[in-house]
Design an enzyme around this catalytic site. Structure first.
Site, PDB file in Angstrom:
ATOM      1  N   LYS A 111       0.849  -1.193   0.000  1.00 39.63           N
ATOM      2  CA  LYS A 111       0.000   0.000   0.000  1.00 39.63           C
ATOM      3  C   LYS A 111       0.886   1.246   0.000  1.00 39.63           C
ATOM      4  CE  LYS A 111      -4.109   1.882   2.353  1.00 39.63           C
ATOM      5  NZ  LYS A 111      -5.009   1.747   3.531  1.00 39.63           N
TER       6      LYS A 111
ATOM      7  N   SER B 259      -9.935   2.021   2.447  1.00 36.44           N
ATOM      8  CA  SER B 259      -9.030   2.759   1.590  1.00 36.44           C
ATOM      9  C   SER B 259      -8.047   1.886   0.810  1.00 36.44           C
ATOM     10  CB  SER B 259      -8.224   3.742   2.434  1.00 36.44           C
ATOM     11  OG  SER B 259      -7.386   3.050   3.342  1.00 36.44           O
TER      12      SER B 259
ATOM     13  N   SER C  73     -10.149  -0.367   6.619  1.00 36.94           N
ATOM     14  CA  SER C  73      -9.513  -0.226   5.307  1.00 36.94           C
ATOM     15  C   SER C  73      -8.769  -1.453   4.803  1.00 36.94           C
ATOM     16  CB  SER C  73      -8.554   0.967   5.310  1.00 36.94           C
ATOM     17  OG  SER C  73      -9.295   2.157   5.287  1.00 36.94           O
TER      18      SER C  73
END
Ligand SMILES: [Mg+2]
Ligand SMILES: [Zn+2]
Lengths: 502, 98, 499
Positions: C82, C157, C181
């Site tokens: 990420k 997210s 997330s």
């Protein structure tokens, strides 16, 4: 900005009572910063002592310096404070380019130390107790250099350059309770408090607390209220005052300025003010239109500090002899009065005198030079004693030269002048300036003979028994040797040559 | 709770250093008002005697020894700087003083 | 073995084949880079692919093997990171324009651990800007598509990380979970995602959104793979003061145990009703039934304050982020706008933040600024912290009588891109079931439990364990996964379109 005619100090105090609050920031002398392992060593090239944490890089996190916490607790204990059993760091949020995260990691409603006091002694020996509200841990900001302005000041600068080597250095902020009841002596109390605090910090060994280097900075908050009133007036906050003398002057100036504004029927504006060394005045800084909203909240990147009582008691037991105790001991050793000792403290001379004695000088001599000639010279230039470019070792050497008769007082003063002017060590100055007492009996004898020959009438009086008249001949000899003779020896020689018993 | 006004949004934006455009002020005023109205529900259960929890971890006293660790090089430190001069971060003129 | 076969292997299988010399790490990496090349234009899971770095790391693994060195359990396995973790010399944007082009001078602890374990980092994945969002639509660099239906959101997210798994671009990914997330994108994409106990995985180098809630964690296609990754990234870090200084639970052993007999499972009563999609509840109820069949004892538990978790979260997270994001001021790194020599630092900061932040970030920064303001602090931030206490108590009470709790991961399946972008409150509802664990700091997992009949999209089952009992998630998750796959005859992802 309106310029106010100051009211005389006496008139100001006739009408009002000053109330002061002093906030002192002390930079700790830890090896590393408060929340990262970057070195705090002075004099490094810009931005060489920075890391993701103290630069506030995305993703970086703080870790508390254990020695920083320990120093805070020791300061708290020395200030007779309670030490929190559990406290947190908090974020103080405001934007400023010298603060990399745009929040200062500080403490808010849970300071590590609170509710203490510090007794300070005034010139007349009276002890004034200053209440301590709190002492808390926080971090310093980076250093900005303003470029393009006429004077390097912030106004008019086209841009600024930032060095974050100082950002994150541990600070302890020590805040007094409102100081009331000092009356006309408020400025003296302010100075004595900061002096005492500085001694304390140094005795603890947590910081050198050199004010001229910004390692200790004082904000002077001051307000006036009419005699008899119990309500505090509006205060001004004079920021970053960085010498003992300036603390006293700033307080004094603000008392006179406030009184003038109030006498005029005006209102004091709550604002920060800047102190000017040149003339001892303050000028308006930033007006606080609305109360600053720092949006404090507990720092979520750090866990609470909960000093165990065992640790606190251990630190308490290990506290060094505190300055006031030490001063009482020294006062007895030196055989001086409380008043004299207070003068020594206020001059910031305790450590210097001790160091001079440690270097071999007799106590009375060490004190005489620091509190006399050297204090006078420091005062002339507005410097602190320990800013003078002369070391205790050099003063001790000076004392030795006087004791062995190589110098008299006058020559010693000239030697000091030379050392301060950067001409070298006392011995070098004596050598270069040719300051040695004339002890060559032959040369001195000739000078005495000449003086007797040049003043036959005076010589006759002495022969006739008026020994007191010898002073005039001694003066003539001293003049002839440009002061470089030992006056006592000259007198002896004169009386000897005239066949008179001294 | 009172509704959040356009002026309040402007004040918040100033505090947060956001140069919001006019249309954003209106837009956010409406949205923040709706969100604040919804989140105000927290006060319904938050009794006086409930202690606040600022952190999920029960840890205390996490500290490091006062030992120097290597810093970044100044080149690394300044590598992301939008402007630099004399090995320092160059920033626009700073108004006001702290 | 063909490229497509290599990309369909699990991480455990891949590591075993590399260790056994059946395939080189370089070939595995090439296969995944080729897959990214082939499909990422459609999926947009990646913001940055580090082709050279990945291949170099893979070759190092192959050299180690040739020298006969011991390889770690995930050596040579590709991973999608990420874009919230700093990577030295590689872009780290956090999905924001304000950090576009920034090359961090340091590695996050997670990044370092991955490298030390010889995991091959392929690149950085797309995300909602600063991890604020539930759909990855808030990325400044465009949305990510859900591999099950490219017109739908992959969750957020961490939509890029989960989508990369579902699109077979990587067998492993790392996410961060502040309010769901990791778990919600896992649910939306039919993958596995774990939010470890708060403090289990270091936050050092993980760009902060909400410090007291953020937690990095593993994303994978199987429970065992997630466990293997979990044990690589978890563990104490002296650079993170909030890191747990305790041994990491044996999550790999638990995943291999895969047995729920005798375990007590609590069904959270509050997580159903209005707003919950019928197909989601149907699959959830079937999961509960399955757990019972597998020998678990199922009881219903009530956690009444969970209904206040969402409002508390939307005060705490914005408050912390308003402060965490203050550092993006155009002075030291990142975007700088309007510095024409006439403007002050303050003006340049305000212009830069206005242009560099997207609407969701601005909204939350202002909300947090509001909640922390004097006069409002007690009513908002203060009350939210009290709710946090009550939620922690609800969990503690529940865990007195059960070993784990279960719920749907999210009330609905993946919604169409654009559907909720202008309705923040509707968007926030997506994290209804995941947020309580962030507030209390305990561990939770999402794993696929089937497709919703009405839209054919994946549904996630959430398992919640007490803090530091992360192993229970893997034990239960692996058992459920095995039973479902036995029932379906294959992993759920095989039903996903081929792209
Ligand atoms: Mg302070
Ligand atoms: Zn540092």
């Amino acid at each position: 900005m309106t310029v106010t005619e100051l009211v005389s100090y006496e008139d100001a105090l006739a009408g009002y009572d000053p109330v002061m609050g002093l906030e002192v920031h002390v930079e700790l002398g830890t090896r590393t910063k408060m929340f990262c392992g970057c070195s705090t060593a002075l004099g490094a090239e810009p931005n060489t002592q920075t890391c993701p944490t103290c630069l506030g890089l995305p993703g970086s996190l703080p870790v508390v310096n254990a020695t920083g916490v320990e120093s805070a607790i020791r300061i708290g204990l020395a200030l007779n404070c309670e030490i929190a059993e559990w406290c947190r760091f908090a974020r103080k949020n405001y934007f400023y380019p010298d603060m990399p995260k745009n929040f200062q990691t500080s403490q808010y409603d849970e300071p590590i130390a609170h509710d203490g006091f510090l007794d300070v002694q005034l010139e007349d020996g009276e002890v004034f107790r200053v209440g301590i509200e709190r002492a808390h841990m926080e971090e310093d900001t980076g250093k900005s250099t303003h470029v393009g302005g006429a004077t390097g000041r912030i106004h008019g600068a086209s841009h600024s350059l930032l060095d974050y080597n100082r950002a994150g250095i541990p600070l302890i902020e020590i805040v007094t309770k409102p100081i009331e009841g000092a009356g006309p002596r408020a400025p003296e109390v302010a100075r004595a408090y900061v002096a005492e605090l500085r001694e304390l910090i140094r005795a603890l060994g947590v910081s050198e607390a050199r004010m001229e280097m910004g390692q200790m900075r004082c904000d002077v908050n001051l307000s006036l209220r009419p005699h008899g009133s119990t309500v505090f007036g509006t205060r001004s906050e004079t920021k970053n005052v960085n010498s003992l003398r300036s603390v006293e002057r700033a307080a004094r100036f603000e008392i006179q300025r406030h009184a003038a504004v109030l006498d005029d029927g005006g209102a004091i504006v709550q604002e920060t003010r800047h102190f000017h060394e040149e003339d001892g005045s303050t000028t308006s800084g930033r007006v606080k239109e609305e109360a600053e909203d720092y949006r404090y909240f507990p720092e979520p990147d750090l866990v609470p500090v909960a000093p165990s009582r065992e640790w606190v008691e251990k630190l308490r037991a290990e506290l060094p002899e505190l300055p006031r105790v030490r001063r009482n001991r020294l006062r007895e050793e030196w055989g001086i009065s409380e008043h004299e000792m207070q003068s020594v403290l206020n001059a910031g001379a305790v450590g210097l005198i001790v160091a001079t004695i440690d270097a071999g000088a007799p106590a009375d001599q060490a004190r005489k030079w620091w509190m006399g000639e050297l204090a006078r010279r420091a005062n002339e230039t507005g410097a602190e004693l320990d800013d003078l470019p002369i070391t205790p070792e050099q003063v001790a050497r000076l004392c030795a030269l006087v004791a062995e008769g190589s110098l008299n007082d006058k020559l010693a003063r000239q030697t000091i002048e030379g050392v301060l002017a950067g001409e070298g060590s006392p011995d070098e100055v004596v050598e270069k300036r040719g300051l040695k007492v004339v002890s060559d009996e032959g040369a001195l004898g000739t000078a005495v003979d000449e003086a007797i020959a040049g003043n036959p009438d005076v010589a006759e009086k002495i022969r006739g028994g008026k020994v007191a008249a010898a002073g005039a001949l001694v003066g003539a000899v001293m003049k002839a040797t440009r002061g470089q003779a030992d006056a006592a020896r000259v007198r002896e020689l004169i009386l000897e040559k005239l066949g008179v018993q001294g | 709770m009172p509704g959040i006004t356009r002026e309040e949004v402007a004040h918040l934006a100033r505090l947060a250093r956001l140069e919001l455009k006019d249309e954003e002020l209106d837009h956010f005023a409406g949205q923040l008002d709706a969100i604040i109205g919804a989140v105000a529900a927290v006060s319904e259960v938050a009794d006086e005697d409930v202690p606040p929890t600022s952190h999920p971890l029960p840890l205390t006293n996490v500290m490091r020894p006062d030992d120097v660790r290597p810093s970044l090089t100044p080149e690394q430190a300044l590598s992301g700087a939008p402007a630099k001069e004399q090995q320092r971060f160059k920033v626009p003129q700073i108004l006001g003083e702290e | 073995m063909s490229d497509s076969d290599l990309t369909r292997l699990t991480a455990a299988e891949t590591a075993a084949r590399i260790a056994g010399g059946e395939v080189t790490a370089e070939a595995v990496t090439e296969a995944h880079l080729a897959r990214i090349e082939a499909v990422d234009e459609k999926v947009h899971a990646f913001l940055h692919v580090d082709r050279e770095g990945a291949l170099a790391a893979a070759r190092r693994v192959d050299e180690k093997r040739e020298r006969g060195e011991q390889l770690g359990p995930l050596a040579g396995v590709p991973l999608a990171l990420k874009d919230i973790f700093t990577t030295e010399g590689q872009p780290t944007t956090v999905g924001s324009k304000i950090l576009e082009g920034w090359l961090p001078p340091y590695d996050a602890t997670v990044t370092r651990r991955l490298r030390e374990a010889d995991v091959v980092v392929l690149g950085k994945t797309n995300m909602d800007e600063f991890a604020m969002g539930s759909s990855t639509e808030n990325s400044a660099f465009g949305p990510t598509g859900n591999p099950w239906d490219l017109t739908r959101i992959p969750g957020g997210s961490g939509g890029g990380s989960s989508a990369s798994l579902a699109a077979f671009q990587a067998p492993l990914a790392i996410g961060t979970d502040t309010g769901g997330s990791i778990r919600q994108p896992a649910a939306m994409t039919g993958t596995v995602g774990v939010k470890p106990t708060y403090g289990a995985v270091s936050r050092y180098g993980m760009v902060a959104f909400s410090s007291s809630l953020d937690q990095g964690g593993p994303c994978a296609r199987t429970v065992l793979d997630a466990a293997l990754l979990h044990s690589v990234i978890a563990g104490h870090d002296e650079l993170d003061s909030t890191s747990v200084d305790q041994p990491v639970p044996d999550v790999v052993g638990a995943a291999r145990q895969a047995d729920v007999r005798g375990l007590r499972v609590g069904v959270v009563k509050e997580f159903r009703g209005e707003g919950y999609q019928a197909g989601v509840m149907q699959r959830f109820d079937e999961s509960v039934e399955l757990l019972r069949e597998l020998g678990a004892e199922v009881v219903e538990v009530s956690c009444p304050v969970f209904t206040k978790a969402l409002p508390a979260y939307y005060l705490i997270a914005p408050s912390e982020c308003s402060s965490n994001l203050a550092r993006f001021d155009a002075m030291r790194y990142g975007l700088r706008v309007g510095d024409d020599g006439t403007r002050s630092a303050e003006e340049v900061t305000s212009l830069t933040r206005e242009e560099g932040f997207g609407p969701e970030v601005k909204r939350r920064v202002m909300l947090g600024t509001y909640a922390l303001s004097s006069g409002y602090y007690d009513a908002y931030y203060g009350s939210a912290q009290k709710v946090r206490t009550l939620i922690t108590r609800d969990f503690a009470r529940a865990f007195e009588s059960v070993d784990v709790l279960v719920s749907p991961t999210s009330p609905t399946t993946a919604f169409p891109i654009g559907e909720r972008t202008d309705d923040p409150m509707a968007m926030y509802l997506s994290d209804l079931c995941t947020i309580p664990s962030n507030l209390a700091g305990n561990a939770a997992m999402s794993l696929p439990c089937g497709l919703a009949p009405e839209d054919g999209l994946p549904v996630g089952l959430q398992i919640i364990a007490p803090a530091m009992a992360d192993d229970r998630l893997y034990r239960v998750g692996a058992a459920v996964e095995a039973a479902f796959q036995a029932r379906w005859g294959h992993p759920l992802l095989e039903e996903a379109p081929s792209l």
